[in-house]
Motif scaffolding. Structure first.
Motif, PDB file in Angstrom:
ATOM      1  N   GLN A   1     -60.770-138.060 -45.169  1.00 58.02           N
ATOM      2  CA  GLN A   1     -60.713-137.561 -43.799  1.00 58.02           C
ATOM      3  C   GLN A   1     -59.917-138.517 -42.909  1.00 58.02           C
ATOM      4  O   GLN A   1     -59.098-138.071 -42.089  1.00 58.02           O
ATOM      5  CB  GLN A   1     -62.120-137.368 -43.230  1.00 58.02           C
ATOM      6  CG  GLN A   1     -62.122-136.767 -41.823  1.00 58.02           C
ATOM      7  CD  GLN A   1     -63.515-136.492 -41.298  1.00 58.02           C
ATOM      8  OE1 GLN A   1     -64.518-136.838 -41.919  1.00 58.02           O
ATOM      9  NE2 GLN A   1     -63.599-135.866 -40.132  1.00 58.02           N
TER      10      GLN A   1
ATOM     11  N   SER B   1     -59.929-131.846 -40.322  1.00 61.95           N
ATOM     12  CA  SER B   1     -59.019-131.283 -39.329  1.00 61.95           C
ATOM     13  C   SER B   1     -57.556-131.537 -39.659  1.00 61.95           C
ATOM     14  O   SER B   1     -56.669-130.895 -39.097  1.00 61.95           O
ATOM     15  CB  SER B   1     -59.332-131.878 -37.951  1.00 61.95           C
ATOM     16  OG  SER B   1     -59.009-133.265 -37.919  1.00 61.95           O
TER      17      SER B   1
ATOM     18  N   GLN C   1     -63.929-136.492 -33.916  1.00 63.48           N
ATOM     19  CA  GLN C   1     -63.926-135.844 -35.229  1.00 63.48           C
ATOM     20  C   GLN C   1     -65.321-135.920 -35.841  1.00 63.48           C
ATOM     21  O   GLN C   1     -65.907-137.002 -35.921  1.00 63.48           O
ATOM     22  CB  GLN C   1     -62.931-136.520 -36.178  1.00 63.48           C
ATOM     23  CG  GLN C   1     -61.471-136.423 -35.761  1.00 63.48           C
ATOM     24  CD  GLN C   1     -60.551-136.953 -36.853  1.00 63.48           C
ATOM     25  OE1 GLN C   1     -60.732-136.660 -38.020  1.00 63.48           O
ATOM     26  NE2 GLN C   1     -59.564-137.738 -36.451  1.00 63.48           N
TER      27      GLN C   1
END
Length: 256
Positions: free
Chosen positions: A35, A42, A247
């Protein structure tokens, strides 16, 4: 504030429990590392992550680093080891040589030893003058604060073992032909000056523990316990950093 007095060296884990927790933590860390690199979730790059290891000789830094990076793609993490500065490096400010090892956004670096050599070995062995090592404390804090302001997540570990345990590990290395190479005359000299190093260590923890980059002093008499704690502390730091930039951390299953 980090303190040696607060460390319970009796903390330990059995091999079975530690293996279960290490495997779960490694799986979690893999997902978070992907990530951070914008490879899952995202797709945005996460903050740079730098994990810094200091500790007594034979405290288990190498083993902890191996458990930290082994589940990760080697293209996604860089491990750098630092010894005494070279003749050329001594011509520059003591922080100069560490810049190239620091990660950018989406990156991860692990430092085996660091700029804290200035206020530990260079102080104790007389490689830095008293004026030099004393002014290093505020310089280090300002350096780390500047990195944090730019988004870097700095996780700092001191792996702590007792003098008796350190001596036991030295003797075990002496007896093992495959590990004897790790033990040098310098290690024995450092052990003989442990009281001097403890004084320098206590000053370091007091003067360089700050909100932007706090110290985590890990009880390392039990190697399995220390390895689990290192992984879990790094995971918590990454999760907090991701949330700080908006996030939500992905689940471990996202990396599968």
């Amino acid at each position: 504030m980090a303190s040696l007095a607060d460390v319970d060296l009796k903390q330990k884990l059995g091999s079975k429990e530690s293996q279960v927790r290490i495997e779960a933590a490694q799986k979690r860390l893999l997902a978070l590392r992907l990530q951070l690199g914008g490879l899952i979730g995202s797709g945005q790059l996460g903050p740079p992550l730098c994990v810094l290891f200091e500790g007594w000789d034979a405290a288990g830094k190498g083993g902890a680093i191996r458990r930290l990076v082994s589940p990760l793609d080697p293209r996604h993490v860089r491990v750098s080891q630092f010894a005494a500065p070279s003749e050329d490096e001594r011509r520059h400010h003591f922080l100069h040589r560490f810049g190239p090892a620091l990660p950018g956004w989406g990156g991860m670096a692990v430092l085996d030893r660091s700029w804290y050599g200035r206020v530990l070995v260079e102080r104790v062995e007389g490689f830095a003058t008293e004026e030099e090592w004393r002014r290093a404390y505020p310089q280090i804090v300002a350096f780390e604060h500047g990195l944090a302001t730019e988004g870097l997540v700095l996780v700092k570990f001191w792996l702590h073992v007792s003098e008796d345990e350190q001596l036991r590990r030295f003797r075990a290395r002496e007896r093992d032909p495959l590990k004897r190479w790790k033990l040098t005359g310098e290690d024995w000299r450092n052990l003989a000056r442990r009281a001097d190093y403890e004084l320098a260590l206590k000053d370091m923890l007091v003067d360089t523990d700050h909100r932007a980059a706090p110290w985590s002093v890990v009880a390392a008499e039990s190697k399995p316990y220390a390895r689990v704690r290192v992984l879990e502390i790094v995971i918590e730091a990454v999760e907090n950093a991701l949330r700080a930039v908006g996030q939500e951390p992905v689940s471990a299953e996202a990396a599968l």
